[in-house]
Design a protein around this motif. Sequence first.
Motif, mmCIF file in Angstrom:
data_model
loop_
_atom_site.group_PDB
_atom_site.id
_atom_site.type_symbol
_atom_site.label_atom_id
_atom_site.label_comp_id
_atom_site.label_asym_id
_atom_site.label_seq_id
_atom_site.Cartn_x
_atom_site.Cartn_y
_atom_site.Cartn_z
ATOM 1 N N HIS A 111 0.827 -1.215 0.000
ATOM 2 C CA HIS A 111 0.000 0.000 0.000
ATOM 3 C C HIS A 111 0.863 1.266 0.000
ATOM 4 O O HIS A 111 0.339 2.355 -0.260
ATOM 5 C CB HIS A 111 -0.917 0.003 1.223
ATOM 6 N N ASN A 115 2.971 2.015 -2.156
ATOM 7 C CA ASN A 115 2.962 2.517 -3.534
ATOM 8 C C ASN A 115 1.802 3.471 -3.750
ATOM 9 O O ASN A 115 1.952 4.559 -4.314
ATOM 10 C CB ASN A 115 2.865 1.350 -4.520
ATOM 11 N N VAL A 116 0.606 3.069 -3.306
ATOM 12 C CA VAL A 116 -0.592 3.872 -3.535
ATOM 13 C C VAL A 116 -0.567 5.138 -2.676
ATOM 14 O O VAL A 116 -0.753 6.255 -3.183
ATOM 15 C CB VAL A 116 -1.856 3.044 -3.228
ATOM 16 N N MET A 170 2.936 -7.645 -8.657
ATOM 17 C CA MET A 170 2.010 -6.741 -7.970
ATOM 18 C C MET A 170 2.703 -5.447 -7.553
ATOM 19 O O MET A 170 2.113 -4.364 -7.627
ATOM 20 C CB MET A 170 1.418 -7.431 -6.745
ATOM 21 N N SER A 194 1.194 -2.200 -9.252
ATOM 22 C CA SER A 194 0.578 -1.182 -8.395
ATOM 23 C C SER A 194 1.309 0.147 -8.505
ATOM 24 O O SER A 194 0.687 1.215 -8.450
ATOM 25 C CB SER A 194 0.552 -1.659 -6.944
ATOM 26 N N ALA A 232 -0.549 3.464 -9.615
ATOM 27 C CA ALA A 232 -0.584 4.557 -8.641
ATOM 28 C C ALA A 232 0.247 5.749 -9.086
ATOM 29 O O ALA A 232 -0.052 6.886 -8.722
ATOM 30 C CB ALA A 232 -0.097 4.056 -7.284
ATOM 31 N N PHE A 287 -7.529 1.296 -5.892
ATOM 32 C CA PHE A 287 -6.236 0.622 -5.979
ATOM 33 C C PHE A 287 -5.929 -0.160 -4.697
ATOM 34 O O PHE A 287 -5.549 -1.333 -4.742
ATOM 35 C CB PHE A 287 -5.119 1.634 -6.238
ATOM 36 N N SER A 288 -6.077 0.500 -3.550
ATOM 37 C CA SER A 288 -5.785 -0.167 -2.282
ATOM 38 C C SER A 288 -6.760 -1.304 -2.013
ATOM 39 O O SER A 288 -6.381 -2.345 -1.459
ATOM 40 C CB SER A 288 -5.824 0.840 -1.126
ATOM 41 N N TYR A 304 -8.161 -3.195 -4.278
ATOM 42 C CA TYR A 304 -7.749 -4.329 -5.109
ATOM 43 C C TYR A 304 -6.524 -5.031 -4.513
ATOM 44 O O TYR A 304 -6.463 -6.274 -4.489
ATOM 45 C CB TYR A 304 -7.437 -3.858 -6.528
ATOM 46 N N ILE A 305 -5.561 -4.250 -4.034
ATOM 47 C CA ILE A 305 -4.377 -4.844 -3.415
ATOM 48 C C ILE A 305 -4.767 -5.701 -2.208
ATOM 49 O O ILE A 305 -4.272 -6.821 -2.018
ATOM 50 C CB ILE A 305 -3.375 -3.745 -2.999
ATOM 51 N N PHE A 343 -4.900 -2.516 -12.894
ATOM 52 C CA PHE A 343 -5.049 -1.121 -12.484
ATOM 53 C C PHE A 343 -5.584 -0.281 -13.644
ATOM 54 O O PHE A 343 -6.293 0.711 -13.423
ATOM 55 C CB PHE A 343 -3.719 -0.596 -11.955
#
Length: 435
Positions: A100, A102-103, A140, A144, A148, A190-191, A193-194, A406
């Motif tokens: 997370h 990354n996001v 991933m 991501s 992001a 995004f988060s 989905y992660i 994404f």
Amino acid sequence: MDISVISAVLLGALALFLVGGVWIAFALLGLGLLAMELFTQAKAGPLMATTIWGGSASWSLTALPLFIWMGEILVRSRISEDMFRGLAPWLTRLPGRLMHTNVIGCGIFAAISGSSAATCATIGRMTVPELGKRGYHEPMVIGSLAGAGTLGLLIPPSIIMIVYGVAADVSIARLFIAGVLPGVMLMTLFSGYIALWALLNKDKTPPSDIHMSFREKLHESRLLIPTVVLIVGIIGSIYSGLATPTEAAVVGVVGSLLLSLFLGTLSRSVFWETVMGAVRTSCMIAFIMIGAAFLTTAMGFTGIPKLLAQWITQQGFSAGMLIAVLTLLFIILGCFLDGISMVVLTAAVILPSVQAVGIDLLWFGIFVVLAVEMSQITPPVGFNLFVLQSMTGKDLFTIGRYALPFFILMAVAVALIYFVPGLVTALPQMMLGTR
């Protein structure tokens, strides 16, 4: 002459220019000149001179090089490392854990850089090696980051919003405010989905290696203070009405210089590196916009925008159908053009058609930004893919495959703002009124 013939000739000429490796700016100028000479009676030379001057003398464009310079300063400061250290302790209990970063890291840095490439590069330099050392799933991690990293375009201040605002004559301050809720929404997607992926692939997420007390977490969070102060200074000055976007850009540059000086990363050589980096990028973008300004004028003389708007009206396209067609168009263009070129190249043709079906240009600006975000991770010409290729050594199509989920989430975001337009329009109306 029939609009289909004119369009076919100009599209063919553009394809030849691009395939031949002609610079985007020269391709736009050449296409405008060709349109003027073949399909109008106007004199291209004098019109080119006046259009280029008018297109480059906009006060709104002053913010562009300033935000770019700010991004260059921050890339060379220690802010990315501090951001990771401040965020990491709070994410260890979430599904996906440090992925997370990354996001959230891209979201935070997007609020102070305005550039997708700068956001992706800055956060990627920090998270890719760190997450790799900890054993996180490489596809991933890279995917991501690719997705992001595009938040640099949507979360204000945004360079692409400035370009669109100038091209469409839409308030840049309103665009900045309109991008906030969609930006938060996209980060949430995004988060989410992660987290879902991590729950379904528990064996691919390493155990937490960070064990801190609440007090220790708060102590590490002090490293986020300079970033938060800079964000509040930039965005707060715009939202409160104390500064225009251009004046806020000055605040950002001064703040980033002071931050770099405070962190001990500012030297004479670093200062000149940031200046020259900003000059090169700003001149490239300005050159493209000059070419686009002339092409816009040339397209007006050919009558294509008016004819296209009339054709769309005659076809009875609904707003939803037009948005679906334009989304597909931007995805295709994104395979060959960078985001700024896409905006300036299509504005002259698309905006009259958009207005013809009653779409709000403020809302459409956020839609364009989302569509351009999608183009940042579509091979073979995706700027974020280039950044990640140089960082990881992977080929563009492999990175594009990692980023596909994404990309789909961005398409979902487009659908969400279409069906719930208040996600875009509510905040500007609340803060600045209806005008």
